[in-house]
Design a protein around this motif. Structure first.
Motif, PDB file in Angstrom:
ATOM      1  N   TRP A   1      -3.114  21.190  32.547  1.00 49.89           N
ATOM      2  CA  TRP A   1      -2.140  20.606  33.475  1.00 49.89           C
ATOM      3  C   TRP A   1      -1.042  21.631  33.700  1.00 49.89           C
TER       4      TRP A   1
ATOM      5  N   TRP B   1       1.547  21.162  36.177  1.00 49.49           N
ATOM      6  CA  TRP B   1       2.619  20.567  36.973  1.00 49.49           C
ATOM      7  C   TRP B   1       2.657  21.185  38.364  1.00 49.49           C
TER       8      TRP B   1
ATOM      9  N   PRO C   1       2.382  21.220  42.333  1.00 42.81           N
ATOM     10  CA  PRO C   1       2.825  20.181  43.269  1.00 42.81           C
ATOM     11  C   PRO C   1       1.714  19.252  43.737  1.00 42.81           C
TER      12      PRO C   1
ATOM     13  N   GLU D   1      -1.065  18.547  41.980  1.00 42.45           N
ATOM     14  CA  GLU D   1      -1.344  17.687  40.839  1.00 42.45           C
ATOM     15  C   GLU D   1      -0.319  16.555  40.763  1.00 42.45           C
ATOM     16  N   ASN D   2       0.943  16.914  40.960  1.00 42.99           N
ATOM     17  CA  ASN D   2       2.009  15.913  40.892  1.00 42.99           C
ATOM     18  C   ASN D   2       1.874  14.862  41.977  1.00 42.99           C
ATOM     19  N   SER D   3       1.382  15.255  43.135  1.00 45.24           N
ATOM     20  CA  SER D   3       1.279  14.304  44.244  1.00 45.24           C
ATOM     21  C   SER D   3       0.275  13.194  43.964  1.00 45.24           C
TER      22      SER D   3
ATOM     23  N   PHE E   1      -0.259  12.329  40.556  1.00 41.55           N
ATOM     24  CA  PHE E   1       0.260  11.738  39.325  1.00 41.55           C
ATOM     25  C   PHE E   1       1.381  10.734  39.606  1.00 41.55           C
ATOM     26  N   ILE E   2       2.182  10.983  40.643  1.00 43.18           N
ATOM     27  CA  ILE E   2       3.297  10.091  40.965  1.00 43.18           C
ATOM     28  C   ILE E   2       2.804   8.682  41.314  1.00 43.18           C
TER      29      ILE E   2
ATOM     30  N   VAL F   1       9.397  13.436  38.389  1.00 42.88           N
ATOM     31  CA  VAL F   1       8.315  14.308  38.864  1.00 42.88           C
ATOM     32  C   VAL F   1       8.460  14.555  40.361  1.00 42.88           C
TER      33      VAL F   1
ATOM     34  N   THR G   1       9.101  18.131  42.312  1.00 40.98           N
ATOM     35  CA  THR G   1       8.112  18.554  43.311  1.00 40.98           C
ATOM     36  C   THR G   1       8.757  18.838  44.658  1.00 40.98           C
TER      37      THR G   1
ATOM     38  N   THR H   1       7.034  24.213  34.362  1.00 40.53           N
ATOM     39  CA  THR H   1       6.760  23.384  33.191  1.00 40.53           C
ATOM     40  C   THR H   1       8.004  23.063  32.359  1.00 40.53           C
TER      41      THR H   1
ATOM     42  N   PHE I   1       9.781  19.898  33.702  1.00 42.35           N
ATOM     43  CA  PHE I   1       9.027  18.658  33.560  1.00 42.35           C
ATOM     44  C   PHE I   1       8.941  18.216  32.104  1.00 42.35           C
TER      45      PHE I   1
END
Length: 667
Positions: A239, A241, A243, A245-247, A249-250, A365, A369, A387, A390
């Protein structure tokens, strides 16, 4: 003419989407049963035409029809068949076609499996999903036509991005989209309930299985994406972090809060307004994730399609859907009411704290992002949020969340007692504390971080066992233990399994962070390097051809205490018409450890920079995600979602075991 047929069926699908959005909503408002039923037929017809369009695009890829611009840009004659099929959604236009196809599939599923629901409720749900389809089909046809012709046709295609020529590309985007788009059902149920003014337990009950199913698909999509990045990118992490991936995860974080909140709304009638807000927020974040990945505002190894020209349209669509839903919520919020009352110490309060922590975590998060993007857009410079940010803000929010996982199921509805909870959880906490303190000595050197992580994981497991034990201790006539186990619902076992999955994930993330070893070394033929008790020796290098690439392949002998363990073959691949070589890592998989080797930069003909990693318990990370998804699957198939329609009006419920949690969404 097959591409033209595909384009024509897209237009027909848009026409039916308009019918699906207009007739059911107007029919529900006027009480016209025929118009309400028309939405079902329109949804099925839309799905049929979109399936035809999707098949037409797939046929163009399989047959190497380079007169279609999208095919010429994302395929080639040398591309293996499985990747030609995956290339259908490997670029912007095809991925958006997959998006609307999945949305139509969810619409059909709602019409087929909701026949026992009130006709006006189903009509409003179908109509709202039709409106979403209209927006995305309009975007697809007028700005992202996948069937646009290339005249004259190209003699050869440009090939698919080498990073996407992997099995992960076959399964990751469909799973992720099933989750993204699946949250539209919860969104549609919430909007339908606001329109009708009926925000009761029945609405929450029927929204729960759809929400849990979407959450399950999104969990699998995130897990597959993480696993894909781990073995494909050659950096040894799981992982970043990133952007993109975050989109994904949110909305997963907010969706997790939603399935918990739906449980309280169904069982106790509380959180009604909050639950509707979460349903709107979850799908809105799914749309935001689609915008970030598909608009071109992000540059990422995971963003496999970018086009900034379409960003304004997508942002406008996001604004209309989210803004319209929030405006409706604001105008109807007073009618919703606060729901049932509860004390400060109760199961409702622990679930509310859980919800708030998850939403705040999603907000942190989101801030990390979007903040660099906003600064860049305002011309205030370019920065990178990585990282350290976060980990600094996200992990502290997750610690109390994990603690509440153990407390929540044991607390009583409406009112609980802290001394009573402490008494019933004392053994669970004691065992977890001892585990956290002593287990690190068996894994390696003791560190506070590893000890605390293992304490949290053990707390989840021991508190879950304590809750199950309390249920089994309850007197139920002459029932034996196995009979008592059979009286618990599937949703309860789904909760336990999902919670254990969180614990397994924490173990994997904690141990690999605490005891993992990473070495970047310069190696010539015959050189060795030690890591994690293993010796890695570079035996030879050779050039090998692939179907659409050439590769330098290393042969690395791995031994332990003088005995051969395995031979690993990392590669550095150069694809046709691609300048930068791609890393293909070699991994020796194991349940308790992975050995990971990747070729870095070439120094000379026989000398390379080699990255060697020892990854203890890393596979527990994805095994934990799998357990979470399986827990969600069990919850979806709970018996109470399959009983007859006349049994669907909920009566006042008495908890069969005062100390336990019935739990599709209790967790």
């Amino acid at each position: 003419m097959i591409p033209e047929l595909g384009h024509f069926t897209l237009i027909l699908a848009l026409t039916l989407a308009l019918a699906q959005s207009i007739f059911p909503l107007v029919g529900a408002g006027r009480g016209n049963a025929a118009w309400m039923r028309a939405g079902r037929s329109a949804a099925m017809g839309q799905f049929l035409f979109l399936a035809i369009a999707f098949a037409a695009l797939m046929q163009a890829f399989v047959s190497n029809d380079f007169s279609v611009l999208y095919v010429a840009s994302n395929s080639s004659t040398q591309l293996p068949l499985q990747y030609r099929i995956a290339a259908v959604w490997g670029g912007h236009e095809g991925s958006m076609l997959l998006w609307v196809l999945i949305l139509a599939g969810w619409s059909v599923a709602v019409t087929l499996f909701s026949r026992h629901l009130p006709e006006d409720l189903v009509a409003r749900v179908t109509g709202v999903m039709g409106l979403i389809s209209v927006g995305f089909l309009t975007f697809l046809i007028f700005t992202s036509n996948p069937f646009e012709r290339l005249i004259p046709a190209a003699a050869e295609g440009r090939d698919l991005n080498p990073l996407l020529q992997d099995f992960g590309m076959v399964v990751h985007p469909p799973l992720l989209y099933m989750g993204y788009v699946g949250f539209s059902v919860a969104f549609a149920f919430a909007i339908a309930a606001l329109l009708s003014g009926r925000l009761d337990a029945t609405w929450a009950r029927w929204s729960r299985p759809w929400t849990t199913l979407a959450w399950m698909f999104l969990s699998l999509g995130i897990a597959v994406g993480s696993f894909w990045a781990y073995y494909e990118l050659g950096w040894g992490g799981w992982w970043f972090w990133d952007p993109v991936e975050n989109s994904s995860f949110i909305p997963w974080l907010v969706g997790t809060a939603l399935i918990h909140s739906l449980a309280v709304t169904e069982k106790r009638g509380a959180f009604k307004g909050w639950t509707v807000f979460l349903a709107i927020l979850t799908f809105s974040f799914s749309l935001l994730g689609t915008f970030l990945v598909r608009s071109g505002v992000l540059t990422s190894v995971h963003a496999f399609a970018t086009d900034p020209r379409r960003g304004i349209f997508m942002l406008a669509l996001f604004g209309v859907v989210t803004g319209g839903a929030l405006l409706l919520f604001a105008t109807r919020a007073r009618r919703v009411g606060l729901g049932g009352r509860f004390e400060k110490v109760s199961r409702e309060s622990t679930l509310l704290m859980n919800n708030v922590l998850l939403v705040v975590a999603a907000g942190t998060v989101l801030l990390g992002t979007l903040y660099p993007l906003v600064l860049d857009a305002l011309g205030l410079g370019k920065i990178s949020v990585g990282t350290p940010y976060f980990e600094l803000v996200f992990i502290p929010l997750m610690v109390p969340t994990v603690f509440l996982i153990g407390v929540g199921p044991m607390a009583r509805w409406k009112k609980a007692s802290l001394p009573d909870l402490a008494l019933r959880l004392r053994w669970a906490f004691g065992v977890a504390l001892l585990t956290g303190l002593l287990l690190p000595f068996t894994l390696g050197a003791w560190t506070a971080g590893v000890s605390f992580g293992l304490l949290l994981a053990a707390w989840i497991v021991t508190s879950s066992l304590a809750d199950l034990w309390e249920r089994l201790r309850q007197p139920r006539g002459n029932m034996g233990v196995l009979a008592k186990l059979g009286t618990n619902s599937r949703s309860y076992y789904g909760m336990l399994l999902a919670h254990v999955g969180v614990a397994v994930f924490i173990v994997g993330a904690t141990v690999v962070r605490g005891y993992g070893i990473e070495k970047d070394v310069r190696m010539d033929i015959g050189d060795t390097v030690d890591a994690g008790g293993y010796r890695f020796q570079l035996e030879r290098l050779s050039d090998v051809p692939g179907p659409n690439y050439v590769a330098t392949r290393g042969e690395i002998l791995v031994t332990r205490d003088g005995h051969k363990v395995t031979t690993m073959h990392p590669e550095k691949r150069t694809y046709r018409d691609k300048e930068n070589p791609m890393t293909e890592a070699a991994i020796d998989w194991g349940f308790f450890r992975d050995l990971y080797v990747a070729l870095g930069d070439r120094v000379s003909a026989t000398t390379w920079i080699v990255r060697v990693y020892y990854k203890p318990f890393v596979e527990w990370i994805w095994f934990g995600w799998l357990l979470m998804a399986l827990g969600g699957t069990l919850a979806v198939f709970d018996r109470r979602y399959r009983v007859a329609a006349q049994d669907r009006v909920p009566a006042p419920q008495r908890e069969p075991f005062p100390s336990g949690a019935d739990a599709v969404g209790a967790r």
